[in-house]
Enzyme design. Structure first.
Site, PDB file in Angstrom:
ATOM      1  N   TYR A 177       0.516  -1.295   0.173  1.00  0.00           N
ATOM      2  CA  TYR A 177      -0.272  -0.253  -0.029  1.00  0.00           C
ATOM      3  C   TYR A 177       0.933   1.450  -0.096  1.00  0.00           C
ATOM      4  O   TYR A 177       0.524   2.325  -0.443  1.00  0.00           O
ATOM      5  CB  TYR A 177      -0.746  -0.031   1.210  1.00  0.00           C
ATOM      6  CG  TYR A 177      -1.631  -1.201   1.523  1.00  0.00           C
ATOM      7  CD1 TYR A 177      -1.720  -2.175   0.189  1.00  0.00           C
ATOM      8  CD2 TYR A 177      -3.399  -1.215   2.382  1.00  0.00           C
ATOM      9  CE1 TYR A 177      -3.023  -3.058   0.942  1.00  0.00           C
ATOM     10  CE2 TYR A 177      -4.081  -2.345   2.803  1.00  0.00           C
ATOM     11  CZ  TYR A 177      -3.593  -3.027   1.335  1.00  0.00           C
ATOM     12  OH  TYR A 177      -4.666  -4.316   1.849  1.00  0.00           O
ATOM     13  N   LYS A 207       1.037  -6.050   6.392  1.00  0.00           N
ATOM     14  CA  LYS A 207       1.546  -7.169   5.623  1.00  0.00           C
ATOM     15  C   LYS A 207       2.946  -7.264   4.997  1.00  0.00           C
ATOM     16  O   LYS A 207       3.022  -6.730   4.223  1.00  0.00           O
ATOM     17  CB  LYS A 207       0.205  -7.872   4.650  1.00  0.00           C
ATOM     18  CG  LYS A 207      -1.923  -7.163   4.927  1.00  0.00           C
ATOM     19  CD  LYS A 207      -1.889  -7.719   3.756  1.00  0.00           C
ATOM     20  CE  LYS A 207      -3.082  -6.782   4.663  1.00  0.00           C
ATOM     21  NZ  LYS A 207      -3.898  -5.847   4.897  1.00  0.00           N
TER      22      LYS A 207
END
Length: 276
Positions: free
Chosen positions: A54, A83
């Site tokens: 992201y 993540k």
């Protein structure tokens, strides 16, 4: 993590995780992240979900460092998930996870996931090591299929605490949820609104009208009413607030069944089924 909300789920690590978290996918830039996190904290969110891919871990870390004191909160009051990026899986997994810690400016991450089921075993071993060191309080996976989950459960030393996958009325993930239940793994939803397409589904709209709620609230309530944590994302403060209003109404059994009947195994996001 401490929380004033009783709306949480117990992970197999013994920690409570909020049922509602703010997803930060496509929240890019310090201003958007700050605005969304500020609105979320005001609305009662105490969980935040990021990822290396992201590219907003650093912005999220800075926003939390500034905003937690502003709202009278501490690090222990929030639950942070991130993540491991696919490019870091395998022999670079340790490096990738430590980079997430550094970017977020945290001593520990509450939950850290393998984002994609490629190059799995070496990545999981690295996460297990960091979990043992206390740097990752819980570890889990994302976008795993039932076969991937069964393989992991047969080889892991530390079982995953959570599986995060696409989940909404058009993708009920019946087998995957059954596997998670069998192994005591929390099942968490992303893309609860089907990339925005489900809010205009006639059945969803009718249910929303009948209970005087927004289609988004209905879709999110459908999940949490089944005990499935959700991660709605928005940079709009009003929408962030609206998405938090999930716990002051209940869908009838009939409405739940009508929504579940939309299941056609349709994926709006990644399809990991071809990853061996």
């Amino acid at each position: 993590m401490s929380s004033s909300s009783s709306h949480s789920v117990l992970l197999n690590t013994g920690v409570q995780m909020p049922l509602l978290g703010l997803g930060t996918y496509k929240l890019v830039g310090p201003e958007d992240v700050y605005q969304a996190v500020d609105a979320a904290l005001v609305a009662g969110y105490r969980a935040f979900d990021s990822a290396a891919v992201y590219r907003n871990e650093a912005d999220l870390g800075r926003a939390l460092n500034e905003l937690l004191p502003k709202h009278g909160l501490t690090r222990e009051d929030v639950f942070i998930t991130s993540k491991l990026g696919p490019k870091d899986q395998g022999e670079r997994a340790m490096e990738g996870a430590l980079r997430s810690l550094s970017q977020l400016d945290l001593d520990y991450i509450d939950l850290y996931l393998i984002h994609w089921p490629g190059n799995r075993s070496q990545s999981w071993a690295a996460l297990e090591e960091l979990h043992a060191q206390g740097k990752l309080k819980a570890i889990g996976v994302s976008n795993y299929t039932p076969a991937h989950m069964r393989e992991l459960m047969q080889s892991c030393k530390i079982p995953p605490a959570l599986l995060q996958v696409e989940f909404h009325p058009r993708l009920c993930q019946t087998e995957l949820r059954r596997v998670c239940e069998e192994y005591g793994v929390c099942f968490q939803a992303y893309s609860s609104l089907g990339k925005g397409e489900l809010v205009t589904d006639p059945v969803v709209m009718e249910v929303a009208k009948n209970c005087e709620r927004t289609p988004a609230q209905v879709l999110l309530r459908w999940a949490v009413q089944q005990g499935v944590p959700v991660l709605p994302k928005s940079s709009n403060p009003d929408r962030v607030k609206d998405n938090s209003r999930l716990f002051d109404f209940t869908l009838s059994d009939t409405d739940m069944d009508r929504l579940s009947a939309l299941d056609c195994e349709h994926k709006y996001c990644w399809d990991p089924s071809e990853v061996v």
